[in-house]
Design an enzyme around this catalytic site. Structure first.
Site, PDB file in Angstrom:
ATOM      1  N   ARG A   1       0.929  14.651  13.651  1.00 45.49           N
ATOM      2  CA  ARG A   1       1.393  14.456  12.278  1.00 45.49           C
ATOM      3  C   ARG A   1       1.456  15.739  11.442  1.00 45.49           C
ATOM      4  O   ARG A   1       0.673  15.939  10.504  1.00 45.49           O
ATOM      5  CB  ARG A   1       0.547  13.384  11.581  1.00 45.49           C
ATOM      6  CG  ARG A   1       0.675  12.050  12.297  1.00 45.49           C
ATOM      7  CD  ARG A   1      -0.022  10.950  11.561  1.00 45.49           C
ATOM      8  NE  ARG A   1       0.727  10.462  10.422  1.00 45.49           N
ATOM      9  CZ  ARG A   1       0.271   9.551   9.591  1.00 45.49           C
ATOM     10  NH1 ARG A   1      -0.920   9.029   9.755  1.00 45.49           N
ATOM     11  NH2 ARG A   1       1.012   9.149   8.577  1.00 45.49           N
TER      12      ARG A   1
ATOM     13  N   ARG B   1      -8.812  -0.464   4.811  1.00 39.60           N
ATOM     14  CA  ARG B   1      -8.010   0.546   4.114  1.00 39.60           C
ATOM     15  C   ARG B   1      -6.626  -0.003   3.774  1.00 39.60           C
ATOM     16  O   ARG B   1      -5.984   0.463   2.836  1.00 39.60           O
ATOM     17  CB  ARG B   1      -7.857   1.794   4.983  1.00 39.60           C
ATOM     18  CG  ARG B   1      -9.176   2.538   5.179  1.00 39.60           C
ATOM     19  CD  ARG B   1      -8.968   3.818   5.957  1.00 39.60           C
ATOM     20  NE  ARG B   1      -7.723   4.406   5.535  1.00 39.60           N
ATOM     21  CZ  ARG B   1      -6.795   4.911   6.340  1.00 39.60           C
ATOM     22  NH1 ARG B   1      -6.999   4.916   7.626  1.00 39.60           N
ATOM     23  NH2 ARG B   1      -5.698   5.410   5.856  1.00 39.60           N
TER      24      ARG B   1
ATOM     25  N   ARG C   1      -4.610  10.464   4.630  1.00 42.71           N
ATOM     26  CA  ARG C   1      -3.478  11.385   4.743  1.00 42.71           C
ATOM     27  C   ARG C   1      -2.520  11.299   3.567  1.00 42.71           C
ATOM     28  O   ARG C   1      -1.874  12.284   3.214  1.00 42.71           O
ATOM     29  CB  ARG C   1      -2.689  11.080   6.010  1.00 42.71           C
ATOM     30  CG  ARG C   1      -3.373  11.442   7.271  1.00 42.71           C
ATOM     31  CD  ARG C   1      -2.399  11.268   8.393  1.00 42.71           C
ATOM     32  NE  ARG C   1      -1.235  12.103   8.199  1.00 42.71           N
ATOM     33  CZ  ARG C   1      -1.152  13.374   8.567  1.00 42.71           C
ATOM     34  NH1 ARG C   1      -2.160  13.951   9.155  1.00 42.71           N
ATOM     35  NH2 ARG C   1      -0.049  14.067   8.349  1.00 42.71           N
TER      36      ARG C   1
ATOM     37  N   ASP D   1       4.594   0.681  12.031  1.00 38.69           N
ATOM     38  CA  ASP D   1       3.353   0.079  11.522  1.00 38.69           C
ATOM     39  C   ASP D   1       3.176  -1.379  11.964  1.00 38.69           C
ATOM     40  O   ASP D   1       2.146  -1.995  11.661  1.00 38.69           O
ATOM     41  CB  ASP D   1       3.293   0.176   9.995  1.00 38.69           C
ATOM     42  CG  ASP D   1       3.130   1.612   9.529  1.00 38.69           C
ATOM     43  OD1 ASP D   1       2.713   2.458  10.339  1.00 38.69           O
ATOM     44  OD2 ASP D   1       3.430   1.895   8.354  1.00 38.69           O
TER      45      ASP D   1
ATOM     46  N   CYS E   1      -4.542  13.036  13.214  1.00 41.73           N
ATOM     47  CA  CYS E   1      -5.333  11.822  13.024  1.00 41.73           C
ATOM     48  C   CYS E   1      -5.207  10.959  14.267  1.00 41.73           C
ATOM     49  O   CYS E   1      -4.603  11.366  15.258  1.00 41.73           O
ATOM     50  CB  CYS E   1      -4.873  11.071  11.784  1.00 41.73           C
ATOM     51  SG  CYS E   1      -3.267  10.321  11.987  1.00 41.73           S
TER      52      CYS E   1
ATOM     53  N   LYS F   1       0.833  -1.217   0.000  1.00 42.40           N
ATOM     54  CA  LYS F   1       0.000   0.000   0.000  1.00 42.40           C
ATOM     55  C   LYS F   1       0.863   1.260   0.000  1.00 42.40           C
ATOM     56  O   LYS F   1       0.637   2.167  -0.803  1.00 42.40           O
ATOM     57  CB  LYS F   1      -0.901  -0.009   1.241  1.00 42.40           C
ATOM     58  CG  LYS F   1      -1.534   1.321   1.580  1.00 42.40           C
ATOM     59  CD  LYS F   1      -2.385   1.248   2.820  1.00 42.40           C
ATOM     60  CE  LYS F   1      -1.701   1.595   4.120  1.00 42.40           C
ATOM     61  NZ  LYS F   1      -1.467   3.026   4.387  1.00 42.40           N
ATOM     62  N   ASN F   2       1.837   1.316   0.909  1.00 38.34           N
ATOM     63  CA  ASN F   2       2.588   2.564   1.073  1.00 38.34           C
ATOM     64  C   ASN F   2       3.621   2.782  -0.031  1.00 38.34           C
ATOM     65  O   ASN F   2       4.234   3.849  -0.091  1.00 38.34           O
ATOM     66  CB  ASN F   2       3.235   2.618   2.458  1.00 38.34           C
ATOM     67  CG  ASN F   2       2.189   2.838   3.541  1.00 38.34           C
ATOM     68  OD1 ASN F   2       1.042   3.160   3.238  1.00 38.34           O
ATOM     69  ND2 ASN F   2       2.579   2.642   4.787  1.00 38.34           N
TER      70      ASN F   2
HETATM   71  N1  EPU Z   1       6.884  14.555  10.791  1.00 37.45           N
HETATM   72  C1  EPU Z   1       7.085  15.888  11.084  1.00 37.45           C
HETATM   73  N2  EPU Z   1       6.931  16.797  10.083  1.00 37.45           N
HETATM   74  C2  EPU Z   1       6.602  16.428   8.810  1.00 37.45           C
HETATM   75  C3  EPU Z   1       6.428  15.068   8.516  1.00 37.45           C
HETATM   76  C4  EPU Z   1       6.574  14.147   9.542  1.00 37.45           C
HETATM   77  O1  EPU Z   1       7.368  16.250  12.224  1.00 37.45           O
HETATM   78  O2  EPU Z   1       6.490  17.314   7.941  1.00 37.45           O
HETATM   79  C5  EPU Z   1       7.030  13.561  11.864  1.00 37.45           C
HETATM   80  C6  EPU Z   1       5.774  12.728  12.068  1.00 37.45           C
HETATM   81  O3  EPU Z   1       4.843  13.365  12.921  1.00 37.45           O
HETATM   82  C7  EPU Z   1       6.356  11.448  12.640  1.00 37.45           C
HETATM   83  C8  EPU Z   1       7.658  11.315  11.885  1.00 37.45           C
HETATM   84  O4  EPU Z   1       7.990  12.616  11.444  1.00 37.45           O
HETATM   85  O5  EPU Z   1       6.612  11.622  13.996  1.00 37.45           O
HETATM   86  C9  EPU Z   1       7.654  10.368  10.718  1.00 37.45           C
HETATM   87  O6  EPU Z   1       6.533  10.628   9.885  1.00 37.45           O
HETATM   88  P1  EPU Z   1       6.530  10.366   8.321  1.00 37.45           P
HETATM   89  O7  EPU Z   1       6.366  11.657   7.614  1.00 37.45           O
HETATM   90  O8  EPU Z   1       7.718   9.543   7.960  1.00 37.45           O
HETATM   91  O9  EPU Z   1       5.205   9.515   8.132  1.00 37.45           O
HETATM   92  P2  EPU Z   1       4.270   9.559   6.867  1.00 37.45           P
HETATM   93  O10 EPU Z   1       5.080   9.724   5.663  1.00 37.45           O
HETATM   94  O11 EPU Z   1       3.159  10.530   7.103  1.00 37.45           O
HETATM   95  C10 EPU Z   1       4.336   7.005   6.362  1.00 37.45           C
HETATM   96  C11 EPU Z   1       3.344   5.888   6.238  1.00 37.45           C
HETATM   97  C12 EPU Z   1       2.788   5.554   7.615  1.00 37.45           C
HETATM   98  C13 EPU Z   1       3.951   5.161   8.518  1.00 37.45           C
HETATM   99  C14 EPU Z   1       5.002   6.278   8.559  1.00 37.45           C
HETATM  100  C15 EPU Z   1       6.246   5.944   9.349  1.00 37.45           C
HETATM  101  C16 EPU Z   1       2.458   6.170   4.014  1.00 37.45           C
HETATM  102  C17 EPU Z   1       1.309   6.525   3.150  1.00 37.45           C
HETATM  103  N3  EPU Z   1       2.268   6.289   5.330  1.00 37.45           N
HETATM  104  O12 EPU Z   1       3.624   8.117   6.916  1.00 37.45           O
HETATM  105  O13 EPU Z   1       1.928   4.430   7.442  1.00 37.45           O
HETATM  106  O14 EPU Z   1       3.488   4.909   9.811  1.00 37.45           O
HETATM  107  O15 EPU Z   1       5.419   6.604   7.206  1.00 37.45           O
HETATM  108  O16 EPU Z   1       6.876   4.829   8.814  1.00 37.45           O
HETATM  109  O17 EPU Z   1       3.498   5.770   3.526  1.00 37.45           O
HETATM  110  C18 EPU Z   1       0.111   3.007   7.889  1.00 37.45           C
HETATM  111  O18 EPU Z   1       0.333   2.435   6.818  1.00 37.45           O
HETATM  112  O19 EPU Z   1      -0.697   2.553   8.751  1.00 37.45           O
HETATM  113  C19 EPU Z   1       0.794   4.260   8.202  1.00 37.45           C
HETATM  114  C20 EPU Z   1       0.369   5.102   9.139  1.00 37.45           C
END
Ligand code: EPU
Length: 437
Positions: free
Chosen positions: A123, A403, A94, A311, A118, A22-23
């Protein structure tokens, strides 16, 4: 709305096949926005999931039509002028934020609803915004929308630092990469995320004509090109789904071959299963997991890749709740991601949260209870626990699970689980909710 009724206590045995990730699929789908009108991106092994359908709907509003033939998704750009990712769609998923980079990179402008917080925490998207601004975009927030405008409709290369309080950002790196591939000049991303899904996106973009160097390292260099072309690509296996199936085997004293696994993406997970007493047979494309009579406790930290993935934290906490001793599970990515803990307690788990950690005292037995999935992976953790619990567990709000897992009950039933999906007439969906993925 559906719920799952799980009759626990059955050993899982047999083989289960992992779907495409998915990701990985979601940002790859957003990459279609980088193509010119008339071009197509064909993605194979795309799982049939709620989030994928949501991304199709979002791309449709942005002029990209999708056609699905089993697990093959063809994305065709019919109109390359739309630039608005609306609140109504973004609020349900998201990962919609992944449209920001390609829209401003290719179309010169993007209006993407701010995804907000969320169920798993605040986030923020500040790193995404900072990265795109470093490529020359002018960014404003207008009535809940992030508005990015490239001067003269084309970004320029720049140096982007993506380090935040919790390491780098996965979708933030994807966004900046997609914004930079069509920029004028060279971009350097310092502190890029190393997750396999980010690496695969970079490989896909290169196959589409981009020039990205340093894939899989903290420093990526992107030489902008004038245009990309369509391509046919197979999405990598889902390492989180694979890990979820492995915990199902581990917690039921099962013996399951998990097929379509890239073990090099799962070193931390396999190491943890081994520490918990599982017997593993790691092959080229499959891993056989045999659960012990009683799992051993663990000291687990979730970390950015190649560390243990957040995850899979809930699924391993379910395992720890039946382990022979005290486990410590520390969440270093999302300090608030513990909504499954009170639900596991309803099944008899002995766990308490202390700051960003959970202390779990393993019990001999969990018992079935009505529980509620608050988000995708919390829901998966409850399913794992229910497979080992005595009696019947009702997992409500499984739209969260749908999802991210394609018919999880069918696939687990094929290896000996006893799960029924039934309509839940009582539970009602909350009026407004931001999807976690
Ligand atoms: N963060 C910030 N600022 C930003 C972006 C992130 O402070 O601008 C923080 C976040 O709050 C968190 C950390 O950095 O504490 C890492 O977040 P990241 O941005 O890496 O997460 P994401 O890209 O929003 C993806 C996956 C998530 C998974 C995370 C961490 C996708 C679509 N989503 O989210 O997947 O938990 O990386 O590996 O790729 C899931 O599949 O259930 C899921 C939540």
């Amino acid at each position: 709305m559906d719920k799952l009724i799980i009759n626990g206590g059955h050993r899982l045995r047999g083989s289960v096949r992992v779907n495409g990730a998915k990701n990985a699929a979601l940002p790859m789908m957003a990459a279609a926005l980088l193509l010119n009108r008339g071009h197509r991106l064909v993605l194979r092994h795309v799982p049939d999931l709620g989030d994928v359908r949501t991304m199709c709907t979002l791309l449709d509003t942005l002029g990209v039509r999708s056609a699905r033939d089993r697990h093959t998704l063809t994305l065709s750009v019919e109109d390359d002028r739309a630039v608005r990712a609306p609140y109504e769609i973004v609020k349900t998923m998201r990962a919609s934020i992944c449209t920001l980079g390609p829209l401003v990179g290719r179309r010169g402008e993007a209006h993407v609803s701010h995804p907000g917080g969320c169920a798993i925490g605040v986030r923020p998207v500040d790193l995404h915004v900072r990265g795109i601004a470093a490529l020359g975009a002018r960014i404003t927030v207008d009535h809940g929308y992030i508005v990015a405008r490239a001067p003269a409709r084309r970004l320029r290369g720049g140096t982007v630092y993506l380090g935040g309080a919790f390491g780098s950002t996965v979708t933030g790196t994807a966004n900046v990469m997609m914004a930079a591939v069509l920029a004028r000049g060279t971009t350097v991303i310092e502190y890029a995320a190393l997750e396999p899904e980010v690496q695969e996106l970079a490989l896909l973009l290169n196959a589409m004509g981009a020039r990205i160097e340093g894939i899989g390292s903290y420093r990526m260099t992107i030489h902008g090109v004038d245009r990309l072309h369509g391509i046919d690509w197979t999405v990598m296996p889902d390492r989180i789904e694979a890990g979820t199936f492995m915990t199902c085997a581990a917690i039921t004293q099962g013996d399951v071959v998990v097929e379509n696994v890239r073990a090099e993406h799962m070193t931390a997970v396999l190491e943890t299963l081994s520490q918990m007493g599982c017997d593993l047979d790691v092959g080229a494309l499959a891993v056989r997991v045999k659960g012990p009579r009683r799992l051993k406790p663990i000291d687990l930290n979730t970390l950015p890749f190649p560390g243990f993935p957040t995850d899979l934290q809930a699924q391993f906490m379910a395992c720890a709740s039946l382990a022979d001793g005290i486990s410590v599970v520390t969440e270093k990515i999302y300090p608030e991601r513990f909504a499954h803990l009170p639900e596991l307690s309803r099944m008899g788990a002995q766990a308490r949260k202390y700051e960003s950690a959970a202390i779990v005292s393993g019990v001999r037995e969990l018992h079935g209870a009505p529980v509620m999935a608050s988000d995708l992976r919390a829901g998966a953790g409850l399913v794992v626990a229910a497979l080992a619990a005595h009696g019947y567990t009702e997992v409500q709000r499984i739209y969260h699970l749908d999802r991210g897992y394609d018919h999880i009950e069918r696939r687990l039933n094929a290896v000996g689980a006893k799960i029924r999906r039934v309509a839940d007439k009582v539970a009602a969906a909350p009026a407004r909710e931001t999807g976690t993925g």
